[in-house]
Design an enzyme around this catalytic site. Structure first.
Site, PDB file in Angstrom:
ATOM      1  N   VAL A   1       0.831  -1.200   0.000  1.00 27.58           N
ATOM      2  CA  VAL A   1       0.000   0.000   0.000  1.00 27.58           C
ATOM      3  C   VAL A   1       0.869   1.256   0.000  1.00 27.58           C
ATOM      4  CG1 VAL A   1      -1.830   1.277   1.170  1.00 27.58           C
ATOM      5  CG2 VAL A   1      -1.857  -1.223   1.194  1.00 27.58           C
TER       6      VAL A   1
ATOM      7  N   GLU B   1     -10.637   5.162   5.118  1.00 29.37           N
ATOM      8  CA  GLU B   1     -11.353   4.639   3.942  1.00 29.37           C
ATOM      9  C   GLU B   1     -10.712   3.359   3.405  1.00 29.37           C
ATOM     10  OE1 GLU B   1     -14.320   6.121   2.051  1.00 29.37           O
ATOM     11  OE2 GLU B   1     -14.039   3.981   1.805  1.00 29.37           O
TER      12      GLU B   1
ATOM     13  N   ILE C   1     -12.913   1.257  -3.099  1.00 31.20           N
ATOM     14  CA  ILE C   1     -14.352   1.561  -3.078  1.00 31.20           C
ATOM     15  C   ILE C   1     -14.648   2.508  -1.912  1.00 31.20           C
ATOM     16  CG2 ILE C   1     -16.669   0.594  -2.885  1.00 31.20           C
ATOM     17  CD1 ILE C   1     -15.527  -2.087  -3.799  1.00 31.20           C
TER      18      ILE C   1
ATOM     19  N   ASP D   1     -10.355 -12.003   7.649  1.00 33.22           N
ATOM     20  CA  ASP D   1     -10.261 -10.709   6.972  1.00 33.22           C
ATOM     21  C   ASP D   1     -11.654 -10.099   6.775  1.00 33.22           C
ATOM     22  OD1 ASP D   1      -8.589  -8.854   5.022  1.00 33.22           O
ATOM     23  OD2 ASP D   1     -10.345  -9.498   3.886  1.00 33.22           O
TER      24      ASP D   1
ATOM     25  N   LYS E   1     -13.549  -6.598   8.430  1.00 37.18           N
ATOM     26  CA  LYS E   1     -14.168  -5.573   7.590  1.00 37.18           C
ATOM     27  C   LYS E   1     -15.637  -5.393   7.940  1.00 37.18           C
ATOM     28  CE  LYS E   1     -10.843  -6.249   3.852  1.00 37.18           C
ATOM     29  NZ  LYS E   1     -10.535  -7.101   2.682  1.00 37.18           N
TER      30      LYS E   1
ATOM     31  N   GLY F   1      -4.938  -4.276  -3.686  1.00 37.81           N
ATOM     32  CA  GLY F   1      -3.933  -3.864  -4.670  1.00 37.81           C
ATOM     33  C   GLY F   1      -3.344  -2.531  -4.291  1.00 37.81           C
TER      34      GLY F   1
END
EC number: 1.1.1.3
Lengths: 431, 431
Positions: free
Chosen positions: B14, B129, B136, B201, B205, B302
């Site tokens: 990232v 975010e 998204i 994971d 979220k 990604g």
């Protein structure tokens, strides 16, 4: 609990939605904003009109000045629509340091500039999420979340009425006129459907989206526009044969420093998620150079979905502090000067349907004209009609220049053996 | 042009995305934010590690205090991941009045509270975010655009690895183990895939999304979690027969004042847009009482998509004014106290696949147990296997209580003629 007073200009469909949401979701809005939002005044044209919501008489007024001169009203919500007096009212309210929320696509598309500048000048907030795609948060999406991106492409299904009609035509094989009539009876289409079916509505919305996405003022008249009235059941049938669907797409693309802007019926692959947006739903698909593919999908119209966007904007203002000077500039369509690519210079694939006389050599004449104009073909369908002795020819081209396509079509239409060019539909590769 | 200095904590996947975007989209970011964003320092563990981006040596440091004590650094971007030292670093940076941007789902899900409170206390902005669904804009979507709504339902495909695996299984009929191996070879799945395939994971979220959507602190451990390892090719085949697909869904629903929270493989109708989210894409579907159905779709992971969200958050902070006191509270998960519905009390439809001995009366015994437990059946498939003499029975129930389903299954499993209960998959009606 702190309280903030707001006023509505208008109590039509969207106004009713705002009223209903502020009442039924009062607790949610209070807890999330930290304020009780009170509708102190509602401007209407006719006090005695029967309404589908019960609003206390004492807050209804026909006198705009009652709202303008009331300093306790901090936010004015314009849901009347149209150019005037909406624009004048908003400008005057901003002069009085009132923040603005609006759902008015026509006004933002045509006179956004003047309104944004006034907001910057006066340090007030100006929110217009509801002006495009109803409840879908596409304005904030582009304006706040995608700021890290060069936006390369934007494709929108932004008109619910035409998507409803095209969906029925695709899924039920129905004819345009029949579906339009049914849509009007159900209230999905207006008595005068011009703004929807001739794509004026989508043109406004594209002007707003593209000016945000590309940071450049877009003149509505610079957007090529073509409605859906020419789409016939048979075109849907052929689209299906090619594993495609037909959607009214609002298209904005970066193209070698210029931008392409156009709204027209478009054939797209059934593999792309946009082709599966049915009914009156809206969707906006964006390709950014960092975020990649992104799509927003939801209800593009209706009192509650549009009201959801309006009330969301009210909460945004309240949270920012209604007495605070807005430091975040509203004018964001003057960051770049982008030239609009002329339609003659765009490149696309094309679907062409023609009716020709049933005689030898017609197809050969047509393909020879195309070849001469550098238009190469991907597929050809030729189907005889037993009844009238005519033949339908359906051509799908490879990617070609629109001017060369048009030149070819002109020549083809002049052939004696060509009875009619029935339809030309652009095909967009969404990959 | 005004300038703002930021620091990155971490330069992994990232971090590299953030570096690349801030460089390649410098002009966009400058024009849209009004600031030049300069990465002044990057904290790494090993200065000499070979990296895929070229970063000047002088801004690389292994000493966190260099960042902490530099008052010219206004924003700290945490992209290291994990609980510690990330949390300690962020708390200390906030103490120094630095704003925070983070992509750390594990930390937000488990210790968001403490971080949000510190941000409120210090008046700094805290943006996250990128912690859910990569590029998204779902956090801002819920937190800023849907504030007018009571959110009734939220369904997320929030893990790209498992969606990639399930897509391959659905579209190619492949087996779980083969696809996982292929995904690992291609780098889509980690060498130790546990966090993805066992749905840890997705559980993090969902905790983040649900706590925003329902304005209530969610304890990660209160979310029921079930991974996808038990899904077999044959289950996909049966799902197809029922016109359904299987997705790993993160589900949060309002249910009579309580909330349901669960992450598990779920059969959903192929008619619903979520069932057509393939490959490593993510999507979040929300139903609000005003906005209606809404879906966000895009790349959930990604370097660039996640970097897009991180840099978007940086712009948000910059626009708000890096020296301004943040007046918009960060703590938003204490608005309501919501009780979590126990899994025994949920209602669902169920798909049950069992292997039984090929002898008369087995189906009758099974259906009689179900009937006794108030579980009614929508469909039954019974298929003999010539090779081993066993019979497969596939049951699809109507909506039923999970406890009653479990009681039935327990009894059925004890039948002598039942060889094995192969799989139980919940079916969700998304309408």
């Amino acid at each position: 609990m702190k309280k903030v007073k707001i006023a509505l200009l208008g109590l039509g469909n969207v106004g009713r939605g705002v009223w209903m949401i502020l009442n039924s979701n009062k607790e949610e809005i209070m807890k999330r904003s930290g304020y009780e939002v009170e509708i102190a005044k509602i401007l209407v044209r006719d006090k005695n009109k029967k309404r589908s919501v019960e609003v206390p008489d004492e807050i209804i007024t026909t006198d705009f000045d009652e709202i303008l001169e009331d300093d306790s009203i901090k936010i004015v919500v314009e849901v009347m629509g149209g150019m005037e007096p909406s624009k004048r009212y908003m400008l005057r309210c901003m002069d009085k340091k009132k923040h603005i929320v609006t759902a008015n696509k026509m006004l933002i598309a045509n006179a956004g500039d003047e309104l944004f500048e006034k907001a910057d000048e006066m340090g007030v907030m100006f929110q217009y999420e509801a002006s495009v795609a109803g409840g879908i948060p596409i304005i904030k999406g582009i304006d706040e979340s995608l700021t890290a991106n060069k936006i390369e492409k934007l494709y929108g299904i932004v008109n619910g009425t035409t998507n409803y009609i095209l969906s029925k035509m695709e899924l039920e094989g129905a004819d345009f006129d029949d579906v339009l009539k049914e849509a009007q009876e159900k209230g999905y289409a207006e008595a005068d459907p011009t703004s929807d079916i001739e794509a004026f509505d989508a043109q406004y919305k594209l002007a707003i989206l593209a000016s945000l996405a590309f940071g450049s003022k877009i003149d509505v008249d610079n957007i090529y526009r073509e409605g859906i009235t020419k789409i016939e059941a048979v075109d849907m049938k052929y689209a299906k044969e090619f594993k495609m669907g037909i959607k009214l797409l609002a298209i904005a693309k970066e193209n070698n420093g210029k931008i392409e802007l156009r709204v027209h019926p478009t054939m797209i692959s059934k593999k792309h998620p946009l082709s599966n947006i049915y009914d009156s739903f809206n969707a906006v698909f964006i390709k950014g150079n960092a975020v990649g593919d992104l799509m927003f999908y939801g209800r593009g119209a209706g009192d509650l979905p549009t009201g959801s966007a309006v009330v969301g904007d009210i909460v945004t203002i309240v949270r920012n502090g209604v007495d605070a000077e807005n430091s975040n500039p509203v004018v964001k369509n003057n960051l770049w000067k982008r030239e609009i690519l002329s339609m003659e210079d765009i490149e696309s694939k094309y679907y062409v349907r023609a009716t020709v006389v049933d005689e030898p050599g017609v197809l050969s004449k047509i393909t020879s004209i195309l070849g001469k104009n550098n238009v190469s073909l991907r597929s050809v369908i030729q189907k005889g009609d037993e009844e009238n002795g005519n033949v339908t020819i359906v051509l799908v081209t490879h990617k070609t220049n629109e001017k060369e396509l048009n030149n070819s079509i002109k020549e083809i239409a002049e052939l004696k053996s060509v009875y009619k060019i029935n339809n030309i539909i652009r095909i967009e590769d969404l990959e």
